[in-house]
Design an enzyme around this catalytic site. Structure first.
Site, mmCIF file in Angstrom:
data_model
loop_
_atom_site.group_PDB
_atom_site.id
_atom_site.type_symbol
_atom_site.label_atom_id
_atom_site.label_comp_id
_atom_site.label_asym_id
_atom_site.label_seq_id
_atom_site.Cartn_x
_atom_site.Cartn_y
_atom_site.Cartn_z
ATOM 1 N N HIS A 115 0.867 -1.185 0.000
ATOM 2 C CA HIS A 115 0.000 0.000 0.000
ATOM 3 C C HIS A 115 0.907 1.240 0.000
ATOM 4 O O HIS A 115 1.277 1.765 1.046
ATOM 5 C CB HIS A 115 -0.923 -0.005 1.215
ATOM 6 C CG HIS A 115 -1.865 -1.168 1.249
ATOM 7 N ND1 HIS A 115 -2.868 -1.325 0.314
ATOM 8 C CD2 HIS A 115 -1.952 -2.240 2.077
ATOM 9 C CE1 HIS A 115 -3.547 -2.430 0.575
ATOM 10 N NE2 HIS A 115 -3.006 -3.012 1.636
ATOM 11 N N THR A 146 0.871 -8.715 -2.569
ATOM 12 C CA THR A 146 -0.464 -9.249 -2.333
ATOM 13 C C THR A 146 -1.579 -8.222 -2.385
ATOM 14 O O THR A 146 -2.740 -8.597 -2.542
ATOM 15 C CB THR A 146 -0.512 -9.934 -0.955
ATOM 16 O OG1 THR A 146 -0.151 -8.982 0.065
ATOM 17 C CG2 THR A 146 0.438 -11.128 -0.909
ATOM 18 N N GLU A 147 -1.263 -6.909 -2.272
ATOM 19 C CA GLU A 147 -2.342 -5.921 -2.167
ATOM 20 C C GLU A 147 -1.904 -4.563 -2.720
ATOM 21 O O GLU A 147 -2.088 -3.530 -2.083
ATOM 22 C CB GLU A 147 -2.782 -5.749 -0.701
ATOM 23 C CG GLU A 147 -3.191 -7.018 -0.003
ATOM 24 C CD GLU A 147 -3.579 -6.790 1.454
ATOM 25 O OE1 GLU A 147 -3.874 -5.635 1.841
ATOM 26 O OE2 GLU A 147 -3.598 -7.774 2.223
ATOM 27 N N ILE A 148 -1.341 -4.523 -3.914
ATOM 28 C CA ILE A 148 -0.750 -3.277 -4.405
ATOM 29 C C ILE A 148 -1.809 -2.221 -4.696
ATOM 30 O O ILE A 148 -2.797 -2.468 -5.387
ATOM 31 C CB ILE A 148 0.075 -3.537 -5.683
ATOM 32 C CG1 ILE A 148 1.356 -4.298 -5.352
ATOM 33 C CG2 ILE A 148 0.421 -2.220 -6.387
ATOM 34 C CD1 ILE A 148 2.202 -4.620 -6.560
#
Length: 567
Positions: free
Chosen positions: A417, A443-445
């Site tokens: 993030h 995993t969560e860009i």
């Protein structure tokens, strides 16, 4: 070596010693602009990286070697923290240049400490460029970097211990190496060529084995090997336009909230799997791999309300039931599971159940679904070095501790993030994590919504290019599940599926990172060669009104892939 006192405005201490570095930046750049992936986390004492002697400086010290006595970049420099700090002074740093920094650090006066390397350009304040968990009587490797928004005449790289406890820091093998943006991009492309692509040769012969010269050959990629995907939410169910948009682009998915404990069991014993079941059916029907996110989340605020008030014994029973109900139901369905999310920042379960709770979660999960790859997942490891809870060494230490406790931990999850990305720091952190030999996934860009749309897109492209080109990265997931009201921080489209600037970036890169089509004729040896991205292909060969079609795959490998076709 000249000795100087240099006041750093706003830093609250004096630098006793500084190493002068000249302005001969171009002379220090390797002729081919090559980047050194070297990193060290291999020898541990009590979970902290440790070596008896420092290694030689990377790049022979880079531009730091110009100011060292006798041109030796590997000498030791020692000063006191709290009042004094070891530091390097460098002159005439350039805007947009990628600077990679490394050195070795040892302490006296404390068993261990978190040491931060900071850059102060032109006395305008300081920012973190690298961290290391160092200890006494042993050397720890620091690796990081930075990019400047404007050129500076004088900059200082100095070291601080996080808790300000007085101690002596010794620094050796310092290196500061500049790379132009063109050199950085060149190295990315070279790594992509070596790790994401492969050369293939099509050999065409007739039934008697004679070479067929002049046959028309066409290859079309039908599936990509490297997983690039996005989070999805229940909003994709029943929305055929959104579903088609998704499967046209991505070969991987993760559910945003639908598998988290507060979603699947909002009340004790009240299990709700209907929504994730439907989402799983959607991705399964389109051959999309899917990550399981997550079994537990250490953040108390993300823990189901009814779980918070359980006794230790009841909580232990509840967590075992949670793992079994989830993993048994979906055994073999999810390629990955984030077993315990954000353990570096929160400790709800470990506080209630003891320090080995997370290791037990991994063991139970492994027994419940042996085929799933089990991940630790964390934020602010790759995004910044300003968060003392999730430095790269802290993450490495936690991974090592879990494995020492018997956890079958097989993957490293980096949420990603980002605010403004620091690409040289990002690469350096990946280098250190890569020493563990585990698959690394973003995993969560996403990019913070504090930026305008164009800036978000520019920063996203930087992050994606760096992630895709690093040889240790095995997959990339965007955190862009679409809702009528928007997304968590960053959307790729509006609710009508019209691209935003970030969506344009993703579409452009997805097209760039695939073999659209390769075609030509066989040569005098009856062969046609091409370089293609790893994945699945359809091969069509035509000659004298005859056509044959077959399939083949390009898997990772250094050798040329040879495919034989008989006409």
């Amino acid at each position: 070596m000249k000795m100087h006192r240099f006041a750093l405005r706003g830093l609250g201490f004096l630098v006793l010693w500084m190493l002068h570095c000249g302005s001969e930046l171009a002379a220090a750049v390797p002729p081919d602009g090559w980047y050194d992936y070297s990193a060290y986390t291999d020898v541990y004492l009590r979970g902290v990286q440790c070596r008896g002697q420092p290694e030689p400086a990377l790049y022979n010290g880079g531009i730091l070697k110009f100011g060292s006595s006798g041109g030796d970049p590997d000498g030791y420099r020692t000063t006191e923290t709290g009042v004094f700090s070891p530091a390097f002074v460098v002159y005439n740093l350039n805007k947009t240049t990628m600077y990679t920094f490394s050195c070795w650090v040892k302490l006296e006066g404390a068993y261990s400490a978190l040491i931060t390397a900071r850059l102060a350009p032109d006395n305008t304040g300081a920012r973190c460029i690298a961290t290391v968990v160092a200890r006494s009587d042993c050397w720890a490797f620091v690796k990081g970097g930075f990019v400047l928004d404007w050129p500076t005449q004088t900059s200082v790289i100095f070291f601080q211990n996080a808790d300000k406890t007085p101690m002596k820091i010794t620094v050796a093998s310092g290196s500061l190496q500049p790379f132009t943006t063109d050199q950085w991009a060149m190295h990315q492309q070279d790594t992509i060529r070596k790790r994401r692509k492969r050369v293939a040769t099509i050999h065409v012969a007739d039934p008697q084995g004679a070479r067929v010269v002049g046959a028309s050959v066409s290859v079309q990629q039908t599936a990509k090997d490297f997983p690039i995907g996005s989070a999805i939410a229940s909003t994709i169910l029943g929305n055929q336009a959104y579903q088609q948009w998704f499967v046209d682009r991505f070969n991987a998915a993760v559910f945003e909230d639908e598998l988290k404990w507060y979603s699947t069991e909002p009340m004790s014993g009240q299990l709700r799997f209907d929504v994730p079941d439907q989402m799983l059916a959607f991705v399964r029907s389109h051959r999309v791999m899917v990550r399981g996110h997550n079994i537990f989340w250490e953040n108390q605020d993300a823990t189901p309300r009814w779980v918070k008030n359980l006794t230790a014994d009841d909580l232990r029973a509840a967590v075992n039931t949670r793992i079994q109900s989830l993993m048994t139901r979906y055994r073999g369905e999810f390629a990955h599971w984030d077993v315990n999310n954000e353990m570096l920042h929160y400790n709800f379960y470990e506080q209630r159940l003891g320090p080995n709770a997370s290791a037990e979660f991994f063991s139970v999960a492994q027994d419940a679904d042996p085929l799933a790859t089990l991940f630790m997942n964390e934020y602010n490891v790759i995004e910044t070095c300003d968060d003392p809870f999730s430095t790269v060494d802290t993450y490495v230490s936690k991974l090592k501790d879990l494995r020492s406790a018997g956890a079958i931990l097989e993957g490293i999850g980096l949420e990603g993030h980002f605010s403004k990305p620091n690409i040289p720091l990002m690469r350096a952190i990946l280098d250190k994590l890569a020493t563990l030999g585990l698959p690394i996934w973003f995993t969560e860009i996403d990019i913070s919504n504090k930026f305008d749309a164009q800036t978000q897109a520019a920063y996203l492209e930087q992050v994606l290019r760096e992630a895709y080109s690093h040889p240790a990265v095995s997959g990339v997931m965007l955190w862009t599940a679409l809702h009528p009201s928007g997304c968590y921080q960053m959307c790729l489209t509006d609710w009508n599926l019209s691209n935003l600037p970030t969506g344009d970036v993703v579409d452009r890169l997805l097209n760039e990172w695939r073999t659209l089509q390769a075609a030509g004729q066989t040569d005098a040896h009856g062969a046609y060669s091409f370089t293609g991205y790893l994945g699945e292909y359809v091969l069509t060969v035509s000659y004298n009104n005859r056509t044959t079609q077959s399939t083949f795959s390009l898997s990772p490998g250094d050798e040329t892939r040879h495919i034989n076709v008989q006409m």
